[in-house]
Design a protein around this motif. Structure first.
Motif, mmCIF file in Angstrom:
data_model
loop_
_atom_site.group_PDB
_atom_site.id
_atom_site.type_symbol
_atom_site.label_atom_id
_atom_site.label_comp_id
_atom_site.label_asym_id
_atom_site.label_seq_id
_atom_site.Cartn_x
_atom_site.Cartn_y
_atom_site.Cartn_z
ATOM 1 N N MET A 36 3.224 1.232 20.294
ATOM 2 C CA MET A 36 2.073 2.083 20.235
ATOM 3 C C MET A 36 1.941 2.632 18.825
ATOM 4 O O MET A 36 2.896 3.064 18.210
ATOM 5 N N ALA A 37 0.744 2.591 18.315
ATOM 6 C CA ALA A 37 0.457 3.172 17.013
ATOM 7 C C ALA A 37 -0.413 4.403 17.229
ATOM 8 O O ALA A 37 -1.251 4.423 18.108
ATOM 9 N N THR A 38 -0.155 5.418 16.449
ATOM 10 C CA THR A 38 -0.953 6.636 16.571
ATOM 11 C C THR A 38 -1.690 6.889 15.270
ATOM 12 O O THR A 38 -1.372 6.311 14.231
ATOM 13 N N TYR A 39 -2.628 7.765 15.331
ATOM 14 C CA TYR A 39 -3.441 8.090 14.165
ATOM 15 C C TYR A 39 -3.328 9.571 13.865
ATOM 16 O O TYR A 39 -3.445 10.403 14.741
ATOM 17 N N ASP A 40 -3.102 9.883 12.609
ATOM 18 C CA ASP A 40 -3.051 11.265 12.158
ATOM 19 C C ASP A 40 -3.977 11.391 10.960
ATOM 20 O O ASP A 40 -3.737 10.771 9.919
ATOM 21 N N PRO A 41 -5.061 12.145 11.096
ATOM 22 C CA PRO A 41 -6.015 12.245 9.989
ATOM 23 C C PRO A 41 -5.521 13.086 8.819
ATOM 24 O O PRO A 41 -6.258 13.310 7.877
ATOM 25 N N GLY A 42 -4.290 13.513 8.861
ATOM 26 C CA GLY A 42 -3.741 14.349 7.786
ATOM 27 C C GLY A 42 -3.363 13.544 6.561
ATOM 28 O O GLY A 42 -4.088 12.659 6.119
ATOM 29 N N ASP A 43 -2.214 13.835 5.982
ATOM 30 C CA ASP A 43 -1.758 13.171 4.766
ATOM 31 C C ASP A 43 -1.593 11.671 4.983
ATOM 32 O O ASP A 43 -1.214 11.220 6.052
ATOM 33 N N HIS A 44 -1.857 10.920 3.926
ATOM 34 C CA HIS A 44 -1.702 9.473 3.962
ATOM 35 C C HIS A 44 -0.673 9.054 2.935
ATOM 36 O O HIS A 44 -0.619 9.603 1.841
ATOM 37 N N VAL A 45 0.122 8.080 3.282
ATOM 38 C CA VAL A 45 1.071 7.525 2.336
ATOM 39 C C VAL A 45 0.277 6.754 1.285
ATOM 40 O O VAL A 45 -0.729 6.125 1.576
ATOM 41 N N THR A 46 0.721 6.844 0.055
ATOM 42 C CA THR A 46 0.047 6.142 -1.032
ATOM 43 C C THR A 46 0.782 4.842 -1.343
ATOM 44 O O THR A 46 1.937 4.650 -0.941
ATOM 45 N N ALA A 47 0.120 3.988 -2.096
ATOM 46 C CA ALA A 47 0.763 2.745 -2.516
ATOM 47 C C ALA A 47 2.025 3.060 -3.325
ATOM 48 O O ALA A 47 3.047 2.391 -3.184
ATOM 49 N N GLY A 48 1.956 4.092 -4.145
ATOM 50 C CA GLY A 48 3.124 4.503 -4.933
ATOM 51 C C GLY A 48 4.273 4.989 -4.068
ATOM 52 O O GLY A 48 5.437 4.693 -4.341
ATOM 53 N N ASP A 49 3.943 5.745 -3.017
ATOM 54 C CA ASP A 49 4.977 6.212 -2.083
ATOM 55 C C ASP A 49 5.701 5.030 -1.459
ATOM 56 O O ASP A 49 6.926 5.020 -1.348
ATOM 57 N N LEU A 50 4.930 4.041 -1.030
ATOM 58 C CA LEU A 50 5.524 2.866 -0.388
ATOM 59 C C LEU A 50 6.356 2.059 -1.376
ATOM 60 O O LEU A 50 7.473 1.642 -1.065
ATOM 61 N N ALA A 51 5.819 1.840 -2.559
ATOM 62 C CA ALA A 51 6.542 1.056 -3.564
ATOM 63 C C ALA A 51 7.859 1.721 -3.940
ATOM 64 O O ALA A 51 8.860 1.043 -4.195
ATOM 65 N N ALA A 52 7.884 3.044 -3.934
ATOM 66 C CA ALA A 52 9.092 3.777 -4.337
ATOM 67 C C ALA A 52 10.272 3.530 -3.412
ATOM 68 O O ALA A 52 11.422 3.600 -3.841
ATOM 69 N N VAL A 53 9.998 3.235 -2.153
ATOM 70 C CA VAL A 53 11.105 2.995 -1.211
ATOM 71 C C VAL A 53 11.387 1.515 -1.007
ATOM 72 O O VAL A 53 12.303 1.153 -0.284
ATOM 73 N N ALA A 54 10.616 0.651 -1.663
ATOM 74 C CA ALA A 54 10.819 -0.806 -1.629
ATOM 75 C C ALA A 54 11.090 -1.326 -0.218
ATOM 76 O O ALA A 54 12.122 -1.936 0.041
ATOM 77 N N PRO A 55 10.157 -1.122 0.714
ATOM 78 C CA PRO A 55 10.403 -1.570 2.088
ATOM 79 C C PRO A 55 10.334 -3.092 2.214
ATOM 80 O O PRO A 55 9.638 -3.767 1.447
ATOM 81 N N ARG A 56 11.079 -3.619 3.178
ATOM 82 C CA ARG A 56 10.987 -5.054 3.466
ATOM 83 C C ARG A 56 9.751 -5.352 4.296
ATOM 84 O O ARG A 56 9.234 -6.454 4.268
ATOM 85 N N ALA A 57 9.283 -4.355 5.065
ATOM 86 C CA ALA A 57 8.100 -4.522 5.912
ATOM 87 C C ALA A 57 7.378 -3.191 6.045
ATOM 88 O O ALA A 57 7.996 -2.133 5.950
ATOM 89 N N VAL A 58 6.067 -3.277 6.259
ATOM 90 C CA VAL A 58 5.248 -2.085 6.484
ATOM 91 C C VAL A 58 4.256 -2.367 7.604
ATOM 92 O O VAL A 58 3.864 -3.509 7.827
ATOM 93 N N VAL A 59 3.856 -1.298 8.293
ATOM 94 C CA VAL A 59 2.797 -1.368 9.295
ATOM 95 C C VAL A 59 1.671 -0.495 8.772
ATOM 96 O O VAL A 59 1.862 0.698 8.548
#
Length: 90
Positions: A1-24
Motif C-alpha cells: 500500500m502506498a500513501t500520500y502526504d501533501p506535506g514535505d517532499h523528498v528532493t532529488a538531492g535528498d535521494l542522491a545523498a543516500v545513494a539508494p539501490r531502489a526508490v518508489v
C-alpha cells in the motif's frame, strides 16, 4: 500500500545523498530518481487521470485495476490488452 502526504517532499538531492539501490516514486516525481537506482513507480487516481508519462528507466509500475484502466484508457483494468499496454511501456 502506498500513501500520500501533501506535506514535505523528498528532493532529488535528498535521494542522491543516500545513494539508494531502489526508490518508489509517484509518476510526477520520477525525475527525482537518482542515477543507477532501480525505480518503482506508483500512481494514484489523480496521476492515472493525467495519463501515462514516459516510463523510461522504470522497473515496475505499481497500480490497481482502476488506475490501470485510467492509464490505458480501457474499460476493463483486468483486460489483457490493458496489461500488455502497460507492460510495453516498461
Amino acid at each position: 500500500m502506498a500513501t500520500y502526504d501533501p506535506g514535505d517532499h523528498v528532493t532529488a538531492g535528498d535521494l542522491a545523498a543516500v545513494a539508494p539501490r531502489a526508490v518508489v516514486l509517484s509518476l510526477p516525481r520520477l525525475g527525482a530518481a537518482p542515477a543507477g537506482a532501480r525505480v518503482f513507480a506508483t500512481a494514484g487516481d489523480a496521476e492515472a487521470r493525467a495519463g501515462l508519462p514516459s516510463l523510461e528507466g522504470v522497473h515496475a509500475l505499481l497500480v490497481n485495476a482502476r488506475e490501470a484502466r485510467l492509464l490505458t484508457d480501457t474499460e476493463h483494468g483486468r483486460d489483457l490488452r490493458a496489461c500488455r499496454a502497460l507492460r510495453a511501456t516498461l
